[in-house]
Structures are given as structure tokens and as C-alpha cells.
Design a protein around this motif. Sequence first.
Motif, PDB file in Angstrom:
ATOM      1  N   LEU A 219       0.642  -1.027   0.065  1.00  0.00           N
ATOM      2  CA  LEU A 219      -0.030  -0.196   0.048  1.00  0.00           C
ATOM      3  C   LEU A 219       0.854   1.315  -0.173  1.00  0.00           C
ATOM      4  O   LEU A 219       0.644   2.240  -0.673  1.00  0.00           O
ATOM      5  N   PHE A 220       2.034   1.207   0.803  1.00  0.00           N
ATOM      6  CA  PHE A 220       2.866   2.229   0.723  1.00  0.00           C
ATOM      7  C   PHE A 220       3.335   2.627  -0.503  1.00  0.00           C
ATOM      8  O   PHE A 220       3.396   3.783  -0.925  1.00  0.00           O
ATOM      9  N   VAL A 221       3.801   1.615  -1.287  1.00  0.00           N
ATOM     10  CA  VAL A 221       4.370   1.734  -2.744  1.00  0.00           C
ATOM     11  C   VAL A 221       3.283   2.206  -3.562  1.00  0.00           C
ATOM     12  O   VAL A 221       3.549   3.214  -4.291  1.00  0.00           O
ATOM     13  N   ALA A 222       2.305   1.876  -3.711  1.00  0.00           N
ATOM     14  CA  ALA A 222       0.874   2.093  -4.493  1.00  0.00           C
ATOM     15  C   ALA A 222       0.721   3.759  -4.351  1.00  0.00           C
ATOM     16  O   ALA A 222       0.382   4.498  -5.254  1.00  0.00           O
ATOM     17  N   ALA A 269       0.981   7.450   2.749  1.00  0.00           N
ATOM     18  CA  ALA A 269       2.033   6.549   2.683  1.00  0.00           C
ATOM     19  C   ALA A 269       2.551   6.242   3.942  1.00  0.00           C
ATOM     20  O   ALA A 269       3.065   4.964   3.944  1.00  0.00           O
ATOM     21  N   LEU A 270       3.088   7.564   4.426  1.00  0.00           N
ATOM     22  CA  LEU A 270       3.801   7.288   5.769  1.00  0.00           C
ATOM     23  C   LEU A 270       2.874   6.343   6.894  1.00  0.00           C
ATOM     24  O   LEU A 270       3.700   5.489   7.394  1.00  0.00           O
ATOM     25  N   GLY A 271       1.553   6.418   6.804  1.00  0.00           N
ATOM     26  CA  GLY A 271       0.839   5.657   7.730  1.00  0.00           C
ATOM     27  C   GLY A 271       0.958   4.257   7.230  1.00  0.00           C
ATOM     28  O   GLY A 271       1.144   3.181   8.336  1.00  0.00           O
ATOM     29  N   ALA A 272       1.045   3.972   5.885  1.00  0.00           N
ATOM     30  CA  ALA A 272       1.025   2.405   5.527  1.00  0.00           C
ATOM     31  C   ALA A 272       2.465   2.008   5.923  1.00  0.00           C
ATOM     32  O   ALA A 272       2.566   0.768   6.255  1.00  0.00           O
ATOM     33  N   TRP A 273       3.398   2.848   5.614  1.00  0.00           N
ATOM     34  CA  TRP A 273       5.030   2.404   5.869  1.00  0.00           C
ATOM     35  C   TRP A 273       4.960   2.281   7.550  1.00  0.00           C
ATOM     36  O   TRP A 273       5.583   1.006   8.044  1.00  0.00           O
ATOM     37  N   LEU A 274       4.360   3.019   8.266  1.00  0.00           N
ATOM     38  CA  LEU A 274       4.561   2.728   9.794  1.00  0.00           C
ATOM     39  C   LEU A 274       3.926   1.234  10.267  1.00  0.00           C
ATOM     40  O   LEU A 274       4.243   0.692  10.952  1.00  0.00           O
TER      41      LEU A 274
END
Length: 341
Positions: A219-222, A269-274
Motif C-alpha cells: 500500500l505504501f508503494v501504491a 503513504a507514511l501511515g502505510a509504512w508505519l
Amino acid sequence: MPDNTTAPQNSTRPTAAWRPPAPLAATARLYQTVTRRYAHWGTRPGPLAPVGNQLRLVRPMTRTWFDAIMPLTVMTVLARGWPEARPAALMIASLVLTHAALTVVNDLMDLDTDAASSEPMRFQRPLVRGVYTRRTAIAEAVLLFLAGSACAFAASLPGGIVLTALALVALQHELPPARTQSRPVISQLAGVIGLVAIIGATGTVPGFDHLAAALPYLLFVAVYMGVAEMLVKDIRDVDNDGATGKNTTATRYGSAAATGYATLAYSAALGAWLWFAFTSPPTAAWAAYAATAVMVCWIGYTLYARAVLHRHFVKGVCVSLHVGSIGVFTTVNVLTLAGQF
């Protein structure tokens, strides 16, 4: 309402009224020095000119960070370790070749906007300079596409089907009548769909046994690449796109507003990365914290950039958003790779 920063000539305040902080100015000077040299590859007569022109045409830096580092990270996260070498190498080769083919098509369609750009990286491109004829460029694009498809099918039958279909659909991003890259909002939606398809094709190499654990990273990538990166790419070209009538989110709503939208996308994206970094056991704590710090600092910079662009049009700030976005994404991917071991 659109702001007044879609092009320098439309700005109500002169660019000269803004002075960048010393660290930003030093970084800009270094970037300009490096890119000016790169932009002139192939422009001087000599035995190496054809090599320089070919490298400029296929964009080796983009092939590295987008078509090699990102897919390798996707496969590693899905496999929870190094993927099998041969199919992984073939899939990366397929992405490099297929994306290079689409890049040639993009350059053919963007001849006017590239020629109108104030950046040597744009107006010195080989097709703008007439190094290759249109027929030669199309022939090269077809050969690159066929080679890319062959590598994809050699890596994985399902991956070959998905990637070949994606390449054909991606042509609608470049070619009329659809040409989704010139349609605000739809362009970002198409970007997300394209990233999901790339992830799907790449994922056929390691398989999807660990999809649940990898999903936040995917999801972060997308979101990062499909939405935020697409926005800042258009922000970088807002002046020459506006001058040639190309309709993008940045030209329609203005560079400051588009930067605000990008900040929201980076935050998502930060939220998905975390979610991924702190719930996926293989990710080393040091890598998770380092990548998080990089992302937080980057979001802070986009807020600063939006404030600047709201007052003045500054081409250097627009360029920094795109270049910085690529650097941050690549850094997070490298840290993600390192954090799996």
C-alpha cells in the motif's frame, strides 16, 4: 480556485523575491552541476555520442530506482527473504526493458512540452534535438517491448501475462484519445492501478504466501508512487506543461494546491509504512526508525515548499519536490531491504 503559480509569467510576484535557505541553495547547485553534465551526454560529436544519446533516451537512473530497486524490495518483502535469483533477475530485466519502451513513447508524445522546458534535462533530450527519427524511435520502442515481454514470460507465465497486458494498457496513459496523464485526478487513479499491476506481476516470482504481512508495504508503494509521485512529477513540469496547453492536476489547480495534495498522499503513504515497519517482525528497528525519520522530514519539506509556492512561483522548488521524492522513496526501499536481514 487555482493559485497564481502555474507558470512564471502568471505569477503576481517575481521569483527573485524569494531566497532559498543556504542548505537548500547548496543542494540545488550540486544538483544543477551534476544534471547539466548528464543532460549534455551525446550532444558533443565523437565516438561516444551514440552511447550517450542512447543512455539519455532510456534513462538509466529511472531504470535503477524504479525498475530494479523497487521490484527487488517488493519481491524480498513478499518472500520474507531473498527471492530466487533467476526469475527475480528476469522480472527486473522485463520491467527495465518494458518501461524503457514506454519512456520512448512518452518522449515522442511530449516533444513540445520538453522543448518548452527551462531544464536542460528536458530540452536536451535526444528526440527533442532530432537525433532519432520518429520511425527509429518507434522501432526501438517495439523491440524493447518485445524483449521485455520475453523476459517476463521467462520469469513467470502469470507475471508475463500481467506485465504484457499492463504495458498495452499503459499506452493509454501516453497516447490519444485517452492519454490519461493529461487528465487531472484520472492520472493519479491510473498511476495507482499501474502500480498495483506492477506489484502483481512482480509478486508472481516469490508468490503471495506472506501477502498479509506485506500488504502495508505494498500500500505504501501504491500510494507513494501512484499518487504523490505522479503529482510532484507534474508540479516539476507545470511551467512548460502550462505553456503548451497540457492539462494536469498542477496546471489546473496550481503548483501550491497540487503540493498540498501531494503532502496528503505522502502522509497516507507514511501511515502505510508505519503499519508495515512496526508490525512486520523481520524489519529491523534501526531501519524502521531511519526510514520513518526520512519520511517525516520529507513531509515537513513539502509543507515548506507549499508555503513558498503559494507566495511565488519558484522553478527550483518544483524541481526539488520531484527529485527529492525519488530520493526519499529509494532511501526507504534500500532501508527496507536492509531491515529484512
